[in-house]
Each structure stands twice: as structure tokens, then as C-alpha cells.
Design an enzyme around this catalytic site. Structure first.
Site, short mmCIF file in Angstrom:
data_model
loop_
_atom_site.label_atom_id
_atom_site.label_comp_id
_atom_site.label_asym_id
_atom_site.label_seq_id
_atom_site.Cartn_x
_atom_site.Cartn_y
_atom_site.Cartn_z
CB SER A 210 -2.45 1.82 -4.79
OG SER A 210 -1.82 2.44 -3.70
NE ARG A 379 1.41 6.29 4.14
CZ ARG A 379 2.41 6.15 4.99
NH1 ARG A 379 3.46 6.93 4.89
NH2 ARG A 379 2.38 5.23 5.92
CB VAL A 501 -6.26 1.13 4.49
CG1 VAL A 501 -7.35 0.16 4.89
CG2 VAL A 501 -6.83 2.23 3.60
CD GLU A 502 -2.48 3.51 0.62
OE1 GLU A 502 -2.04 4.67 0.68
OE2 GLU A 502 -2.88 3.00 -0.44
N GLY A 503 -1.57 3.00 6.72
CA GLY A 503 -1.07 3.71 7.88
C GLY A 503 -2.22 4.37 8.61
#
Length: 829
Positions: A210, A379, A501-503
């Protein structure tokens, strides 16, 4: 003709022109011809005719560029520039990241369905399929999640070696560097299968593939960096992590306090220009075992050693070997009982040469752009795939469990309360898989959809939370008692990781889905902003004029389209001829027009203040997301060849999503601060009230029937999970029992009807009933053996684990004495 007829002609013509989005010049010409006819043949009074001709004159003047630019566009541009909110460099880079895909069509109020329906379906190559059937299957067989999560607190050494040797960390690395060079779809399918077996293993596999060093190197690294690191990453010789999040600023790049200062220092025995880094990071996956650290920091050059007048370069990304002096790493976080390698990293006066900057010194200050550009793809893949794999496994297991688990002599899945939950699980999983597969197919064909990536990250992980909660409800005590037999508990526990996670999902919903989409995807807003900020005054006015009047016509058209489609329930809206799903395409068209109109009114009246009205923008984000997900469902159904038996899933998904779009639009209007405008919008959006309904119970029952039986629909819904029938894989064993239930249930019914009800069978437990039924001639020897084997398998599957107290912690602990027990301790003071 009478006055009423003429009035209808004028109003109908205006609505038709607006609905079809005719140009200003075309509208002026048509109005002029109609007015000439009315003047010649009508019976209007002179005063009324004068008004109509004045309107025509104004329309003609609007078509004259010089007059329009001087008297309308230029004055309005001056006002617009004063109202235009400031935009930071990080906001601008986020807006410019990725591409606009189907999300842009939904902002137009008239989606071009050919664009979506002509897109290629996702497909695996023979090599990719072989990897899924071979190494991926073997990896799942090797994993013991209880051993991983409770005993070791880590994957076993054998699993780690297998991950590295078989290229699980190298799916995105090209073959010329020793990687697998898989498509985005294959990458997703690998994560689906691993996630259906182990959340810990899936997180471990996802991170190197990722947003991280490998991806950043591929797109921005120097040739020297690529040639050095990528082969080592592909072989598993290097284990990467990427450190962005810190305790003071989270992932807010604009507020990162971690610094890198350009200075001179000693590296490998000689003085060089480099970076002195000071940083504190946390929540970094793979950090405790990483050999190379990707780092985001704020770069300063106070002595201008880089040869530029700039002293503050902004966010920069570098790649640093773990063993560099000054780095502290190795301790671990313990994320909700799923011990994937995750921990903090600190660095104090860490000196590295300039060539540690990813891409070299020329990429100094480009870190945030690098991150957001790649996040627009990452994402879409990692977290949505992980979530979908877990949901598929939960539905596959729950459908079987609710068939073999009985209460009151009937499968629990036959109770309507349980059916409601099972249907929600199955329908939501269909939505998740559709969104994942269709969006990722677009990536493989060159798209980098930034806003859909955020939609998938938010909605797919939230739907996974719903599915996980529902699966626990269906399983009851079986789901909450942890142990080797529990196939739900650890997946349930890891759900908040994906949410966070990731926003974080709260931030994603309230600030990104609509906030970024409204500017990026709108046909005119970004053009207006760019024109207003242009330093070329002449070009600025002309570009702004084109965008402004295009925007005005666009808003009027969407208002008319919304009103007409709401009144007619969109029955005459042009959509692909798709049989039973046609109405869902039409309803999306209707909501697209309503959404586009509401968006323009909100942006026009609230301006930059809309950015602060997070609840309003979040609801608009929910509306466009619901339309996007429904579109993905329709395309997914087409991609799978329109199997008729899957149609109830499509109907349930589209009804659920479009009902949500309706209700969120209603909630938006209820809370819109300008009440007169809210009333006007309600008339345009809901002239007949809220007419759309959620799925009914009969439709839900069809979904449940499909997953409680060994059907082709059940297989398609669970496609890609680890379901091999073998010891140690309860998901496969549950399906085996489900298949056996087809034969066993008629035998159980015969025992009840011919045995228990007649008094020939008096035993209370099934083994005793089988024995008595055999003796009474109700069952044959073969049938009795079949029923015993089925009962044995069912009881093994419904059993839960129990432990000695010393086994419940990671460290053995003896029994407490009375003095140590807080319940028995007394106060002697």
C-alpha cells in the site's frame, strides 16, 4: 389559441430547454421564435407584450460577449475574488491528486451511463489466478489465528518466511526488480483471501503493498534508489514501514512537528551535506521489525545549502535504514488484541545524506503531493479489500451456522428477526464487493479515482462494522467466547483499526467526501476558482465568464430536471436498457439532479462557510456516496453476466442505498440554515414528498434463502475467500455441514413426525433419538449413520473453547490468595 395554451407553450418550452441543457443562444432563438408567433397570433395586451419583448432584448444582450463581460462578469468576478476562501498548499495538492471518474458524472445531474457500462470488467491473469490457488491458499492453510493472536503475539516464523519467499510483500513491484507485478485487482483478491483467514496476516501483507516505500520509490524514486531497494524489498530482504502519524498532529501534514534540517555532517567517514532529523511517530505498522523506514517530515534549509532562496521546503519524504544512529525502534503497540506488528518510532539528531530523500534533492518539499497522489489508489485497495474479505467470510459462515444451529427444532435462520439481520449482512456484503471490484477495475485501466477512494475507505469499512456486529448477533455465545474454535472474534476486534487508519472515518465523511468532491468533481466550480486566481487578467475574465454562465445554466437545468424527474418518478429518464434493473438507473439519475441542484444552492449561499458546516456537507457526501455505491452494484451485476438468481441482492442493495440518499437529502433540507431557500429546494427535490421506500421483508427473505442453501449465489457472494474443507478451517467445515443438512434435515423431520410425535422415540437428545429410530425401523442403518455423522460435525462446530485460568493471559499466573483478592480484602485501620 387561448392565453392558457400560450402560457403552457412558453412554460413547457422553457422547461424542455432547461431539461435538455440547451445553450443560451439556442434558448434565446427558440424564445424569440415563440414570441414572434405569440405576437402575430396571440391576443395579449400591449403591456404584457412589451414585458416579453424586453425579456428577449435582455437575452440577446446576454449573448453579446463584450456587453456581458463588461457589465456582468467583471463586477461579479471582483465580488467572487473577495468571497473566495483561501487554499493552503496541502489542500491544493489534495484536490489535484488522482483523477475524476464516475464520481464526476454523479455531480453533473445527468450521468453518462455509457462511460460506466462500457468499462472493462475486472479479470485475473492465469499467473495471478495460480498465485491465489497456490501460494495464497497455502499461506491460509499455514495460519493459526489463535496461535498468532493469543500465544505468540505474532505470526509464526514459518509464516513470515513464507510471506517473504513467495513475494507477498512484492505484489506491486515490477518483475524487472524481482516483484510479482500484479494488477490492482489481483492485489485486492489476495487480500480478500488472506483477510477471510486472518486479520493479523492481512494487515501484514497489505502495508508493504500500500502507501509506503515501495510505491513511493516506484513513482518518484531515483534510478539508484529503485535499483538498490526494490529488489531487496521484493525478496523480503528489507521490511519497510512508513512513518507519518505523530502524537501531536496525527496525520495532519500541515501541522507535522517532525523536522529535517539541511546541514553538514559526517557520513561514512567524510563530511557531506545531509539532513539532521528529529521526529516522534506512532501507530506505524511493521515498525518493530522494519529494516528501512519511510519518513515524512518538515524540511528546512536555514543556510540555503540546497542552492535556493527557500528556507522552508515543506513536507518531504525520505528513506532511512533502521540501523542509522539516533533511531529508536522496536517496542510495540497492541491494537485491539490483533498483534500485527505496529509500534512507535523516535529519532534524535539522526543524520542522513541528501540522497535519502525519495527522488533525491529535487523532490524536497514534494512529500505531501507524493502521499496524496498515491493514497488516491491505496485507499481503494487495502482497507476495502480487507474489510470485504472479512465480511464475505462472516456471511458465508453465518448463513451456514444459522442453518445448522437450531432452536425449538428449527434452524435459527428461519426466525424473522434473524432473517432481517442475515439479509442486511448479505446485502451489505454485496455492496462492498461491488464497490471494491468495479472501482479497482477502473484503476487497472488507468484511473486514479481520489474521491471514490475516500468513499470506499469510509463506507466499506463502516459496512464491515455492521456486518461484523450482525454476525456476532447471529452467533451469540459462539461468537463471544474466544479460542481456537472462534472464527469471528478476532475479526470483530480488528474492525476499529480499519475505521481509524488511512484517514479516520469521521474526518473522511465530514471533510473529504463532499468537501473534496464538490470542488474536484463539479463541472464548473474548480474552473471558476482557477479563473479567479489566474494572473492573466484578460484570460481570467473570459475563462470566468465561460465557467460562470455555464454554471448558471447548469444550476437551472438541474433544478428543472430534479423537479420533473421527482414528479414523474424518473420514468422517462434515458438510461441503458437493462431489463429488471432499469428503474434503479432512472432513480440514480433523479437523485443526481437533485443532489447537483442542492449542492449549487448550498455553495452559492453558504460559500466558504459550508466548509465549516460539517454536518451539512457530510449529508451531501452520504448522498453522492449512496449513488456511487448503487452505480457500482448495477455495474457489478452486469460484469457477472446478470445472473437472475442474484437480482434480489441488486434490488436490496439499490433500494437500501437510494432510500438512504433520499433520507439524507431530507435531513440536509431540514437542517439548512436559510429556511426560505430550504423550502424552495424542498419543492424542487420533493414535490410529491418522499416517495422512495426501503426493501420489504419478502425481499430480505430471498437473500436469506440464497445464503442458507448451497447455491451459486452464495458461492458468488463469497468468491475468493479461504473455504477449503479441511481440519482447522471452520469456514470450510461449516459449508460442508450446510451441504450435509440437505440430506440430514429430512431424516430429522422423519424422526420427529414418525417417532417423537407417535411416542416411538422418547429420547431427548439426537443421538438417543437416532438409536431409538433405528430400533423402531424409522431409520435405516445408512440413514442413521448419515445422521450421526451430521450431528457429530454440527456439535463440533457449535462447541466453544474453555481454558484453565493460567491459559487466559500471555503470562502464566497462579491462583490468587485470599489476601490478594480485592473482593475479600478488608480494611484493618
Amino acid at each position: 389559441m387561448g392565453t392558457v395554451i400560450w402560457l403552457l407553450i412558453f412554460i413547457g418550452g422553457a422547461l424542455l430547454l432547461a431539461y435538455r441543457r440547451s445553450s443560451l443562444m439556442t434558448a434565446t432563438a427558440v424564445y424569440g421564435i415563440a414570441l414572434l408567433a405569440y405576437t402575430w397570433m396571440g391576443s395579449a395586451g400591449m403591456a404584457w407584450l412589451v414585458i416579453l419583448w424586453v425579456v428577449l432584448a435582455l437575452l440577446v444582450l446576454l449573448n453579446i460577449d463584450g456587453l456581458r463581460l463588461s457589465f456582468i462578469t467583471k463586477p461579479f468576478l471582483l465580488v467572487y475574488r473577495r468571497l473566495l476562501p483561501s487554499m493552503s498548499s496541502t489542500e491544493r495538492e489534495a484536490l489535484e491528486a488522482g483523477t475524476v471518474w464516475w464520481d464526476g458524472e454523479l455531480f453533473t445531474g445527468g450521468p453518462n451511463w455509457k462511460k460506466l457500462m462500457s468499462a472493462a470488467a475486472p479479470k485475473l491473469s492465469a499467473e495471478e489466478q495460480a498465485f491465489l490457488d497456490g501460494p495464497c491458499e497455502e499461506l491460509c492453510r499455514m495460519i493459526d489465528e489463535w496461535d498468532t493472536t493469543h500465544k505468540r503475539g505474532d505470526l509464526s516464523p514459518a509464516v513470515w518466511d513464507y510471506l517473504k519467499s513467495k513475494g507477498f510483500f512484492a505484489m506491486i513491484i515490477p518483475k524487472k526488480y524481482g516483484g510479482l507485478e500484479f494488477s490492482a485487482y489481483a492485489h485486492s483478491c489476495v487480500l480478500i483471501k488472506v483477510a477471510s483467514r486472518s486479520g493479523t496476516a492481512c494487515s501484514t501483507v497489505a502495508v508493504p503493498n500500500s502507501l509506503g516505500p515501495a510505491e513511493l520509490l516506484l513513482h518518484y524514486g531515483t534510478e539508484e534508489q529503485k535499483n538498490h531497494y526494490l529488489p531487496r524489498l521484493a525478496r523480503g530482504q528489507e521490511v519497510p514501514c512508513f512513518a507519518l502519524t505523530g502524537p501531536r498532529a496525527g496525520s495532519d501534514a500541515a501541522s507535522i512537528p517532525d523536522t529535517g534540517v539541511v546541514c553538514k555532517g559526517i557520513h561514512e567517514g567524510r563530511e557531506v551535506i545531509g539532513l539532521r532529523l528529529n521526529f516522534s511517530k506512532r501507530y506505524i505498522t511493521l515498525a518493530p521489525i522494519a529494516t528501512v523506514v519511510g519518513l515524512a517530515f518538515r524540511l528546512f534549509d536555514p543556510d540555503r545549502l540546497l542552492g535556493s532562496d527557500t528556507t522552508d521546503y515543506g513536507i518531504t519524504c525520505a528513506l532511512i535504514p533502521r540501523n542509522t544512529a539516533g533511531i529508536t525502534i522496536g517496542r510495540r503497540h497492541f491494537p485491539v488484541n490483533n498483534p500485527f506488528q505496529n509500534g512507535p518510532i523516535q529519532g534524535h539528531d539522526v543524520f542522513v545524506p541528501l540522497d535519502c530523500i525519495i527522488g533525491g534533492p529535487k523532490m524536497a518539499g514534494q512529500g505531501w503531493r507524493m502521499l496524496v497522489e498515491q493514497l488516491s489508489v491505496g485507499r481503494c485497495i487495502s482497507l476495502p479489500s480487507n474489510a470485504t474479505g472479512g465480511a464475505k467470510a462472516a456471511v458465508f459462515a453465518s448463513g451456514a451456522y444459522s442453518r445448522i444451529r437450531k432452536q425449538f427444532n428449527t434452524p435459527v435462520g428461519n426466525f424473522e428477526g434473524v432473517q432481517e439481520v442475515l439479509a442486511r449482512m448479505a446485502g451489505n456484503t454485496y455492496i462492498m464487493d461491488a464497490a471494491r471490484s468495479v472501482t479497482i477495475a477502473a484503476i487497472d485501466h488507468g484511473e486514479r479515482p481520489a474521491v471514490p477512494a475516500a468513499m470506499l475507505k469510509y463506507h466499506v469499512t463502516e459496512l464491515a462494522r455492521v456486518v461484523s456486529n450482525d454476525a456476532m448477533d447471529v452467533h451469540g455465545g459462539k461468537g463471544i467466547c474466544l479460542g481456537p474454535r472462534n472464527y469471528l472474534g478476532r475479526g470483530y476486534q480488528i474492525i476499529p483499526v480499519a475505521i481509524t487508519v488511512e484517514g479516520a472515518n469521521i474526518l473522511t465523511r465530514n471533510l473529504i467526501l463532499f468537501g473534496q468532491g464538490a470542488i474536484r468533481c463539479h463541472p464548473f466550480v474548480l474552473k471558476e476558482m482557477e479563473a479567479a486566481r489566474s494572473k492573466d487578467k484578460k484570460k481570467s475574465v473570459r475563462d470566468f465568464d465561460k465557467a460562470l454562465f455555464g454554471h448558471i445554466g447548469f444550476t437551472i437545468s438541474n433544478a428543472v430536471r430534479s423537479l420533473i424527474m421527482a414528479l414523474t418518478l424518473a420514468r422517462f429518464s434515458d438510461v441503458p436498457e437493462t431489463g429488471a434493473t432499469k428503474r434503479y438507473f432512472q432513480h440514480i439519475n433523479r437523485f443526481s439532479a437533485s443532489f447537483a441542484f442542492a449542492t449549487d444552492v448550498a455553495m452559492l449561499t453558504l460559500g466558504g462557510y459550508l466548509k465549516k458546516k460539517e454536518s451539512l456537507s457530510a449529508r451531501l457526501g452520504d448522498v453522492v456516496s449512496a449513488m456511487y455505491l448503487a452505480s457500482m452494484v448495477l455495474k457489478h451485476y452486469e460484469n457477472q453476466g446478470r445472473p437472475a438468481e442474484d437480482l434480489p441482492f441488486v434490488e436490496w442493495a439499490c433500494r437500501t442505498l437510494l432510500y438512504k440518499a433520499q433520507e439524507q437529502l431530507h435531513s440536509f433540507l431540514r437542517n439548512f440554515p436559510n429556511r426560505p431557500l430550504a423550502a424552495l429546494m424542498r419543492f424542487v427535490v420533493f414535490p410529491r414528498g418522499r416517495t422512495y421506500s426501503a426493501p420489504d421483508d419478502s425481499l430480505s427473505q430471498k437473500l436469506v434463502e440464497a445464503i442458507m442453501l448451497p447455491t451459486a449465489t452464495r458461492d458468488r457472494l463469497a468468491q475468493g475467500i479461504y473455504r477449503t474443507v479441511e481440519p482447522g478451517n471452520p469456514i470450510g467445515l461449516l459449508h460442508e455441514a450446510l451441504v450435509l443438512a440437505q440430506t440430514a434435515e429430512p431424516l430429522e423431520k422423519r424422526l420427529r413426525v414418525d417417532g417423537v410425535k407417535t411416542g416411538k422415540v422418547t429420547a431427548l437428545d439426537l443421538p438417543g433419538q437416532i438409536q431409538q429410530g433405528l430400533a423402531a425401523g424409522i431409520l435405516s442403518e445408512t440413514e442413521a449413520a448419515t445422521l450421526r455423522e451430521y450431528d457429530r460435525k454440527v456439535m463440533e462446530l457449535v462447541q466453544v473453547d474453555d481454558f484453565d485460568p493460567s491459559e487466559l493471559g500471555t503470562e502464566a499466573a497462579g491462583p490468587r490468595t485470599d489476601e490478594q483478592s480485592p473482593r475479600l480484602r478488608t480494611y484493618n485501620g
